[in-house]
Write an enzyme that holds these catalytic residues in place. Structure first.
Site, PDB file in Angstrom:
ATOM      1  N   ASP A  65       9.893  51.373  69.039  1.00  0.00           N
ATOM      2  CA  ASP A  65      11.281  51.445  69.487  1.00  0.00           C
ATOM      3  C   ASP A  65      11.356  52.380  70.694  1.00  0.00           C
ATOM      4  O   ASP A  65      11.782  53.529  70.595  1.00  0.00           O
ATOM      5  CB  ASP A  65      12.156  51.972  68.345  1.00  0.00           C
ATOM      6  CG  ASP A  65      13.640  51.748  68.584  1.00  0.00           C
ATOM      7  OD1 ASP A  65      13.983  50.979  69.503  1.00  0.00           O
ATOM      8  OD2 ASP A  65      14.453  52.326  67.849  1.00  0.00           O
TER       9      ASP A  65
ATOM     10  N   GLU B  74      17.834  43.235  75.847  1.00  0.00           N
ATOM     11  CA  GLU B  74      19.239  43.217  75.417  1.00  0.00           C
ATOM     12  C   GLU B  74      20.184  42.622  76.447  1.00  0.00           C
ATOM     13  O   GLU B  74      20.078  42.876  77.649  1.00  0.00           O
ATOM     14  CB  GLU B  74      19.678  44.646  75.088  1.00  0.00           C
ATOM     15  CG  GLU B  74      21.005  44.721  74.363  1.00  0.00           C
ATOM     16  CD  GLU B  74      20.977  45.713  73.221  1.00  0.00           C
ATOM     17  OE1 GLU B  74      22.033  45.929  72.631  1.00  0.00           O
ATOM     18  OE2 GLU B  74      19.910  46.261  72.911  1.00  0.00           O
TER      19      GLU B  74
ATOM     20  N   THR C  69      21.337  42.701  66.892  1.00  0.00           N
ATOM     21  CA  THR C  69      21.325  44.156  66.819  1.00  0.00           C
ATOM     22  C   THR C  69      22.701  44.697  66.418  1.00  0.00           C
ATOM     23  O   THR C  69      23.648  43.940  66.224  1.00  0.00           O
ATOM     24  CB  THR C  69      20.857  44.743  68.170  1.00  0.00           C
ATOM     25  OG1 THR C  69      20.645  46.148  68.027  1.00  0.00           O
ATOM     26  CG2 THR C  69      21.855  44.481  69.278  1.00  0.00           C
TER      27      THR C  69
ATOM     28  N   PHE D  30      20.642  48.771  61.141  1.00  0.00           N
ATOM     29  CA  PHE D  30      20.487  50.140  61.644  1.00  0.00           C
ATOM     30  C   PHE D  30      20.554  51.157  60.515  1.00  0.00           C
ATOM     31  O   PHE D  30      21.630  51.652  60.173  1.00  0.00           O
ATOM     32  CB  PHE D  30      21.578  50.429  62.684  1.00  0.00           C
ATOM     33  CG  PHE D  30      21.245  49.953  64.075  1.00  0.00           C
ATOM     34  CD1 PHE D  30      20.424  48.866  64.294  1.00  0.00           C
ATOM     35  CD2 PHE D  30      21.772  50.601  65.176  1.00  0.00           C
ATOM     36  CE1 PHE D  30      20.123  48.429  65.572  1.00  0.00           C
ATOM     37  CE2 PHE D  30      21.490  50.179  66.470  1.00  0.00           C
ATOM     38  CZ  PHE D  30      20.657  49.089  66.666  1.00  0.00           C
TER      39      PHE D  30
END
Length: 311
Positions: free
Chosen positions: A16, A89, A149, A171
């Site tokens: 990440d 993204e 996401t 998350f």
């Protein structure tokens, strides 16, 4: 065998970060990026040339287009290091714009294609709003794989799976943050609400045969990671990857597809009305989704300021 090596026996480890050196060090299969991670990376001397090159090579492009070029530049570099996929993204300002998200997803895949990178190695990251999920449904039918996401709830997870999304990123840490602030409790291990959320989603998917991959994300500590060993994928920051690599304590598998059918969970089908009502009932998911979109927009704005300063 350290805990990182043990974890890799059960779970695909994803980095990440936008830091190539960290990716090389920990040998993950995949890597994820977002506007915040790219902003953090280009502030380092070793990565700023990528931003300068994107501005220099595209003098007539607007700032948003330069950001797209920068995302692709990072993606290309990352894919030179990893064997798997990179997540890139979509602009967070498109979070409530289905048509705009679809167009941006196609544009990003086209840019990768022009760079000689096949769409199989790219996941388009989209916020898990109702509009974003509809966009993913369209893109998936075109063979463009999506990583959903800013996902905080079972409602979002179910809608993503029914839309045929390739992968979701629940998350963990941000769920933990909300409940810690709300209750004052510092949750540990299996009691962590973020951990419990991912376990519930994983068991739901495997019990009812959904193909969508589950990738736990946004970790605050290694305890959260250890409790999710066996999840399809876990995307982990370099500092936590290092902590796992520095520890030799035993690590056990906690999630498995074989155990999922025994879960006490009922299958649901969500239309838009049911999805919005379930989200409205979940204060944590509603607040964290909105907060996450705002934060990504702020960091995209800071990237644009850096671009303007270089023109």
């Amino acid at each position: 065998m350290n805990q990182l090596e043990q974890l890799k026996q059960y779970t695909t480890v994803v980095a990440d970060t936008g830091d190539f050196q960290a990716i090389e060090q920990y040998t993950p299969r995949d890597a994820t990026t977002n506007p915040s991670l790219i902003l953090k990376a280009v502030q380092k001397a070793e990565y700023k040339p990528l931003l300068e090159k994107a501005v220099r090579d595209h003098p007539n492009a607007n700032n948003g287009e330069i950001i797209d070029r920068l995302l692709i530049a990072f993606g290309e570099k990352i894919l030179e290091t990893i064997p798997g996929r990179v997540s890139t993204e979509v602009d967070a300002r498109l979070s409530f714009d289905t048509e705009g998200t679809v167009a941006k997803g196609r544009d990003l895949i086209a840019l990768y294609s022009n760079a000689g990178i096949s769409r199989e190695r790219v996941l388009i990251k989209i916020a898990s709003t109702w509009e974003g999920i509809r966009a993913a449904q369209i893109l998936e039918k075109e063979g463009i794989r999506c990583n959903m996401t800013l996902l905080f709830s079972l409602a979002q997870a179910i809608a993503c799976a029914e839309a045929g999304a390739q992968l979701i990123s629940p998350f963990v840490g941000r769920i933990y943050d909300w409940y810690k602030k709300s209750t004052g409790i510092d949750y540990v291990g299996a009691e962590d609400p973020g951990v419990q959320s991912v376990k519930r989603i994983y068991n739901y998917y495997r019990k009812f045969g959904y193909k969508t991959e589950v990738m736990g994300a946004s970790f605050r500590n290694t305890s959260q990671i250890i409790e999710l060993a066996g999840c399809d994928l876990l995307t982990i920051s370099p500092d936590l990857l290092q902590k796992l690599a520095d520890t030799d304590a035993p690590l056990e598998r906690k999630l498995s597809a074989d155990a999922a059918p025994g879960s006490n969970i009922v299958q649901m089908t969500l239309d838009e009305k049911a999805f919005r009502f379930m989200m409205n009932e979940d204060a944590m998911a509603t607040e964290k989704l909105a907060e996450g979109i705002r934060a990504f927009c702020v960091d995209s704005g800071k990237l644009k300021q850096m671009i303007s300063a270089l023109r």
